[in-house]
Design an enzyme around this catalytic site. Structure first.
Site, short mmCIF file in Angstrom:
data_model
loop_
_atom_site.label_atom_id
_atom_site.label_comp_id
_atom_site.label_asym_id
_atom_site.label_seq_id
_atom_site.Cartn_x
_atom_site.Cartn_y
_atom_site.Cartn_z
N LYS A 16 26.87 69.39 57.09
CA LYS A 16 25.48 69.47 56.63
C LYS A 16 25.02 68.13 56.13
O LYS A 16 25.75 67.52 55.36
CB LYS A 16 25.42 70.51 55.51
N LYS B 42 29.54 68.07 53.15
CA LYS B 42 28.14 68.10 52.74
C LYS B 42 27.77 66.73 52.19
O LYS B 42 28.37 66.27 51.22
CB LYS B 42 27.92 69.18 51.68
C1 PBG Z 1 22.56 73.78 46.90
C2 PBG Z 1 22.09 73.57 48.29
C3 PBG Z 1 21.23 72.59 48.81
C4 PBG Z 1 20.99 72.94 50.14
C5 PBG Z 1 21.74 74.07 50.40
N1 PBG Z 1 22.44 74.44 49.26
C6 PBG Z 1 20.53 71.46 48.17
C7 PBG Z 1 21.26 70.37 47.54
O1 PBG Z 1 22.48 70.26 47.61
O2 PBG Z 1 20.58 69.57 46.90
C8 PBG Z 1 20.08 72.21 51.09
C9 PBG Z 1 19.53 73.03 52.20
C10 PBG Z 1 18.34 72.46 52.87
O3 PBG Z 1 17.90 71.31 52.62
O4 PBG Z 1 17.79 73.15 53.74
N2 PBG Z 1 23.51 72.91 46.43
#
Ligand code: PBG
Length: 323
Positions: free
Chosen positions: A248, A195
């Protein structure tokens, strides 16, 4: 042999010829629909930057899941927006919290819908970080216990899949151990393994009301520049017991997906995040892109790169389209 003996256009002449040699096909079960749930009744708060996406109260969420099921969607992932935020994110692991309530309600009405839950602290902490703060930093090891409690609470409510998105080190192993000890060895873990600290999460943070109140997430999410490090993250999560690993965002990271597909045999997921969705919609609204065409092309590219499962806000639309 080359031109004129070889003519690539021979197999592109008609729609049937083209579909015969099509390498990548999309189908409804490829898509998992992200949903945002909050307290209240009859609530549907549209997210301005994400057309068609809304924060929903549990009653409305169940309706949305039924409609999604009718469209062909067979899996959803839930994000909770609690009424109350505090430093320890207690709303994340309350047994009657918003996500457990939602899981129970969906499972009662649509038992066949696969329900995944996002496991993270950022929606529940008043500082908006994905873990607990010690000396101005997100403390890795202290956060693990809270993530495990959150996972157990989701699992006891009936979640099929737990999806930790916090990026703390060691959380997959820790959560696996606690789930098994709690009698939930059948609950799967979808690890947000690679991520990245991405600008494409912007609209989501409005939807989930989770922007960090100070600093950013670069001390735990990955540097977008690093591909080899992404492979290490994925390998570690597999070692710790992940059942599905995720990359992601999706489209800006197709090289990571492809490399992961080549190296690992686990099911691979990709998250087409809020910003990817928002920019396609924004351009379409301006008449600059055709939404249907770019939806299909973006999802196809993600599957072609190697994803078995795509988390996407287009899920309902796409499931109807590719049924
Ligand atoms: C929570 C999380 C996030 C997303 C999914 N889980 C945001 C982040 O890490 O700031 C992003 C999903 C999206 O942008 O559609 N940590």
């Amino acid at each position: 042999m080359g031109f004129p003996d070889v003519r690539m256009r021979r197999l592109r002449r008609t729609p049937v010829l083209r579909s015969m040699i099509k390498e990548t096909n999309l189908e409804p079960t490829d898509f998992m629909l992200p949903l945002f749930v909050r307290h209240g009744e009859g609530v549907r708060n549209e997210i301005h930057s994400m057309p068609g996406v809304a924060q929903l109260s549990v009653d409305m969420l169940v309706g949305e899941c039924k409609d999604a099921y009718d469209d062909g969607v067979r899996s959803v992932i839930l994000f909770g927006i609690p009424d109350h935020k505090d430093a320890m994110g207690t709303g994340a692991y309350a047994h009657d919290g918003i996500v457990p309530q939602a899981v129970r309600a969906i499972k009662a009405e649509i038992p066949d819908m696969i329900v995944a839950t996002d496991v993270c602290m950022c929606e529940y902490t008043d500082h908006g970080h994905c873990g607990v703060i010690k000396n101005g930093e997100v403390d890795n090891d202290a956060t693990l216990e809270l993530l495990a409690k959150e996972s157990i609470v989701h699992a006891s409510a009936g979640a099929d899949i737990i999806a930790p998105s916090d990026m703390m080190d060691g959380r997959i192993g820790y959560i696996r151990k606690k789930l098994d000890a709690g009698g939930f060895n059948e609950v799967a873990i979808l690890a947000y393994a690679a991520k990245f600290a991405s600008g494409f999460y912007g609209p989501f943070r409005d939807a989930a009301e989770s922007p960090p109140q100070f600093g950013d997430r670069k001390a735990y999410q990955m540097d977008p520049a690093n591909a080899r490090e992404a492979m290490r993250e994925i390998a570690l999560d597999i070692d710790e017991g992940a059942d599905i690993v995720m990359v992601k965002p999706a489209m800006p990271y197709l090289d990571i997906l492809r490399e992961a597909r080549t190296r690992f045999d686990l099911p691979l997921a990709a998250y087409q995040v809020s910003g990817e969705y928002a920019m396609l919609h924004a351009a379409a609204r301006n008449g600059w892109l055709d939404l249907d065409t770019v939806m299909k092309e973006s999802l196809t590219s993600i599957k072609r790169a190697g994803a078995d499962l795509i988390l996407t806000y287009f899920a309902r639309n796409a499931a109807r389209r590719f049924a």
